[in-house]
Write a protein that holds these residues in place. Structure first.
Motif, short mmCIF file in Angstrom:
data_model
loop_
_atom_site.label_atom_id
_atom_site.label_comp_id
_atom_site.label_asym_id
_atom_site.label_seq_id
_atom_site.Cartn_x
_atom_site.Cartn_y
_atom_site.Cartn_z
N THR A 1 75.21 48.89 70.00
CA THR A 1 73.99 49.67 70.24
C THR A 1 74.28 51.07 70.75
OG1 THR A 1 73.84 48.61 72.39
CG2 THR A 1 72.47 47.71 70.65
N GLU A 2 75.38 51.23 71.56
CA GLU A 2 75.69 52.56 72.07
C GLU A 2 75.89 53.55 70.93
OE1 GLU A 2 79.12 52.58 74.59
OE2 GLU A 2 78.31 50.89 75.74
N THR A 3 76.48 53.05 69.87
CA THR A 3 76.72 53.90 68.71
C THR A 3 75.42 54.41 68.12
OG1 THR A 3 78.66 52.58 68.25
CG2 THR A 3 77.83 53.93 66.44
N TYR A 4 74.39 53.59 68.25
CA TYR A 4 73.15 53.90 67.56
C TYR A 4 72.10 54.46 68.52
CZ TYR A 4 75.58 51.12 64.12
OH TYR A 4 76.52 50.65 63.26
N GLU A 5 72.56 55.34 69.37
CA GLU A 5 71.63 56.02 70.27
C GLU A 5 71.44 57.46 69.82
OE1 GLU A 5 73.14 55.45 74.18
OE2 GLU A 5 72.28 53.43 74.35
N ALA A 6 70.34 58.02 70.25
CA ALA A 6 69.96 59.35 69.79
C ALA A 6 71.04 60.39 70.06
CB ALA A 6 68.64 59.75 70.46
N GLU A 7 71.68 60.32 71.24
CA GLU A 7 72.68 61.33 71.59
C GLU A 7 73.86 61.27 70.63
OE1 GLU A 7 71.43 59.03 73.69
OE2 GLU A 7 69.95 60.38 74.60
N ALA A 8 74.29 60.05 70.28
CA ALA A 8 75.43 59.90 69.36
C ALA A 8 75.06 60.45 67.98
CB ALA A 8 75.83 58.45 69.27
N TYR A 9 73.85 60.19 67.54
CA TYR A 9 73.39 60.71 66.25
C TYR A 9 73.38 62.24 66.26
CZ TYR A 9 72.08 56.49 63.67
OH TYR A 9 72.12 55.33 62.96
N LEU B 1 69.66 54.27 59.08
CA LEU B 1 68.52 54.02 59.98
C LEU B 1 68.21 52.53 60.09
CD1 LEU B 1 67.01 56.08 61.63
CD2 LEU B 1 65.22 56.14 59.89
N ASP B 2 68.96 51.72 59.37
CA ASP B 2 68.79 50.25 59.48
C ASP B 2 69.81 49.72 60.49
OD1 ASP B 2 70.84 51.09 57.71
OD2 ASP B 2 70.96 49.09 56.84
N VAL B 3 69.71 50.24 61.71
CA VAL B 3 70.75 49.98 62.69
C VAL B 3 70.17 49.24 63.90
CG1 VAL B 3 72.18 51.93 62.01
CG2 VAL B 3 70.37 52.29 63.68
N PRO B 4 71.04 48.55 64.66
CA PRO B 4 70.54 47.77 65.79
C PRO B 4 69.90 48.65 66.86
CG PRO B 4 72.83 47.22 65.30
CD PRO B 4 72.49 48.43 64.49
N SER B 5 68.79 48.18 67.40
CA SER B 5 68.13 48.90 68.49
C SER B 5 68.51 48.29 69.84
CB SER B 5 66.62 48.82 68.32
OG SER B 5 66.22 47.45 68.43
N GLY B 6 69.22 47.17 69.80
CA GLY B 6 69.54 46.45 71.02
C GLY B 6 68.58 45.31 71.28
N ARG B 7 67.51 45.24 70.51
CA ARG B 7 66.55 44.13 70.65
C ARG B 7 66.89 43.03 69.65
NH1 ARG B 7 61.83 45.59 68.65
NH2 ARG B 7 60.53 44.22 69.91
N HIS C 1 62.35 53.31 67.88
CA HIS C 1 63.80 53.53 67.93
C HIS C 1 64.24 54.40 66.75
CE1 HIS C 1 68.05 52.12 67.04
NE2 HIS C 1 68.16 52.71 68.22
N LYS C 2 63.74 54.09 65.59
CA LYS C 2 64.12 54.87 64.40
C LYS C 2 63.58 56.29 64.49
CE LYS C 2 64.35 50.65 61.61
NZ LYS C 2 65.69 50.37 62.11
N ARG C 3 62.34 56.41 64.98
CA ARG C 3 61.76 57.76 65.12
C ARG C 3 62.61 58.61 66.08
NH1 ARG C 3 59.43 61.04 68.19
NH2 ARG C 3 59.53 59.61 69.96
N ARG C 4 63.05 58.00 67.17
CA ARG C 4 63.85 58.75 68.15
C ARG C 4 65.18 59.21 67.55
NH1 ARG C 4 62.64 54.84 72.03
NH2 ARG C 4 64.77 54.05 71.88
N LEU C 5 65.80 58.35 66.74
CA LEU C 5 67.07 58.74 66.10
C LEU C 5 66.86 59.94 65.17
CD1 LEU C 5 68.61 55.24 65.18
CD2 LEU C 5 69.24 56.73 67.09
#
Ligand SMILES: [Mg+2]
Length: 410
Positions: A165-173, A192-198, A214-218
Motif C-alpha cells: 500500500t505504501e507504494t500506492y500512495e499519492a506522494e509516491a505517485y 489505478l487498479d491498485v490496493p488502497s489498503g482496504r 483513493h483513486k481520485r487522490r492518486l
C-alpha cells in the motif's frame, strides 16, 4: 485457355504455398530460428533468425509460457530453407501452417509475431535498409515514448514491498511522475487498479466510495505535480464493471486525463461502446487483441479513441501497421502497448515512424537500469522522451550478446 483459368481459379491460399518462388533463386535461406529469454521485468523472449548469408535477424515475442517451444519446435522446421525477404508470405505461411491451432490469437500468434519481427530485421539487413523504409518510408524523424510509471515506486519496488500500500500512495505517485517528466516524457501513465489498503471484493468489479476516493487522490496528486508539463493517463487492467467505470470516469473528469486504459474486460465491444458514449473521457484498449480482425468491430463501432496493439503479440510489425491504417478509417490514434526489451521497442519505433496516426509508444522498463546496456551502443536509446528513428539496416540496433548472456533466464 480454360484449363489455365481453372488452374488459376483453383489456386487457393493453401495451394499457393506449394507454388512458392523457387528456393534455388533464394538470395538467402533461413537456416535456424531460436530464442533466448532475458530476465527483465518480464521474461523478454528474444527471437533470432539465422541465414546462410551470415546475416542474423533479431525479433521479440511477447512473454508467454510455451512460446519458446512453439517457435523452435514447430516453426523452425516450417521456415528452414525459406527466403527471409518474403516477410508477408512467410507470415501467411506460418498462419496457414497453424490454422485451427492458434493461428488467430494466443500463443500461436505470439510466436508468429516474434518471428515476424526477426524477419523484418533480417530483410532490412540483407537489403541494407531500415525497416521503416521497407514499410513505405517515414512520417517523422523521432518517435515519442510515453512512460509507464506503474505504481508510484515502480514495478520491481512494488513486488518487493510486502505492504504494497505504501507504494500506492499519492506522494509516491507524484514523485514518480516528477521523475518521468524531468526525464523528458510528455505522457505519463499510472496503474489505478491498485490496493488502497482496504479489504475489498475485487471480483465484484464494483468500486465503493472509499475506493473511488483513493483513486481520485492518486490522480489528483499526479496531475497537480505535472500541471501542463505532461499528459496523464491511467490503466485499469480490465478490472471494472461498466457501472464502476462510469462512476470512476465521472469522478476523474476534472483532471483532464489523456486517456483511461482498459477500464472494463476486453472481450465485449458493445460494453466498450456503451461506456465510450456514456462518459466524458477518452478510452484506450487493444493489448489483448490480435490482428486486424481483433480491432475491426472496435474501429467500426468507434468504441475507443486510441488503439493499443502489442506488436510482438498482435501479429507483428506489418499487422500493426495494418491495424493503424484500419483505425485511421475512423480517425482513431495508435499508441502501441510495449513491455519489451529494446528489440520490441525498436519494432514500435519503425511502426510509429511509418504511420500517420501515431501518438506514442509505451516504455515500461524505467526501473530496469540495464535496459540500455542490452544494446551495443554508448548512447541511451531514449533521449528526452523520444527515440530517434534509426537509419541503420533492419531494426537499427545490435544487441550486446554478453549483456544478454549476463541476464539470460535459465
Ligand atoms: Mg495496459
Amino acid at each position: 485457355m480454360y484449363s489455365d483459368f481453372a488452374d488459376r481459379l483453383a489456386t487457393t491460399m493453401w495451394q499457393d504455398f506449394d507454388r512458392t518462388p523457387s528456393r534455388e533463386d533464394n538470395p538467402a535461406e533461413i537456416t535456424d530460428v531460436s530464442t533466448v529469454v532475458v530476465d527483465g521485468n518480464f521474461p523478454w523472449t528474444i527471437v533470432t533468425v539465422e541465414t546462410d548469408t551470415g546475416v542474423t535477424g533479431v525479433g521479440e515475442a511477447y512473454p508467454s509460457p510455451g512460446v519458446h517451444e512453439v517457435i523452435t519446435d514447430y516453426f523452425e522446421p516450417v521456415l528452414r530453407g525459406e527466403n527471409p525477404l518474403d516477410v508477408e508470405r512467410l507470415y501467411n505461411l506460418m498462419r496457414a501452417s497453424l490454422s485451427g491451432r492458434g493461428s488467430q490469437q494466443g500463443i500461436g500468434t505470439i510466436a508468429i509475431s516474434g518471428i515476424e519481427l526477426a524477419l523484418w530485421d533480417t530483410a532490412g539487413k540483407l537489403l541494407d535498409q531500415p525497416v521503416y523504409q521497407l514499410l513505405g518510408g517515414k512520417m517523422r524523424d523521432e518517435v515519442r515514448m510515453y512512460a509507464d510509471c506503474h505504481g508510484g515506486e515502480g514495478m520491481v519496488a512494488a513486488a518487493r514491498n510486502d505492504q504494497r500500500t505504501e507504494t500506492y500512495e499519492a506522494e509516491a505517485y507524484a514523485r514518480s511522475a516528477r521523475d518521468a517528466v524531468d526525464d523528458g516524457y510528455e505522457i505519463v501513465k499510472f496503474d489505478l487498479d491498485v490496493p488502497s489498503g482496504r479489504d475489498i471484493d475485487t471480483l465484484s468489479r464494483h468500486l465503493d466510495k472509499p475506493e473511488l476516493e483513493h483513486k481520485r487522490r492518486l490522480v489528483e496528486a499526479v496531475t497537480d505535480e505535472v500541471g501542463d508539463e505532461a499528459e496523464v493517463t491511467v490503466d485499469l487492467h480490465w478490472n471494472l464493471s461498466v457501472e464502476a467505470a462510469e462512476r470512476l470516469c465521472a469522478i476523474l473528469e476534472p483532471y483532464d486525463l489523456a486517456w483511461i486504459e482498459d477500464p472494463i474486460p476486453p472481450e465485449n465491444e458493445s460494453a466498450m461502446t456503451r461506456l465510450n458514449r456514456s462518459v466524458d473521457q477518452q478510452l484506450l484498449t487493444g493489448e489483448n487483441r490480435y490482428g486486424r480482425h481483433g480491432f475491426r468491430d472496435l474501429v467500426e463501432r468507434q468504441s475507443v479513441a486510441f488503439v493499443a496493439p502489442d506488436i510482438p503479440k498482435t501479429g507483428g510489425i506489418a499487422e500493426t501497421k495494418k491495424i493503424a491504417e484500419l483505425a485511421e478509417t475512423s480517425y482513431m490514434t495508435l499508441a502501441p502497448h510495449n513491455i519489451g526489451s529494446p528489440v520490441a521497442t525498436m519494432a514500435g519505433v519503425h511502426v510509429g515512424a511509418s504511420v500517420p496516426n501515431f501518438l506514442g509508444l509505451e516504455f515500461h522498463a524505467r526501473d530496469v537500469p540495464w535496459w540500455d546496456d542490452l544494446v551495443d551502443t554508448d548512447e541511451p536509446l531514449i533521449r528526452n522522451g523520444y527515440i530517434d528513428v534509426p537509419d541503420d539496416p533492419g531494426l537499427g540496433i545490435e544487441l550486446d550478446w554478453d549483456v544478454v548472456e549476463t541476464h539470460r533466464k535459465r
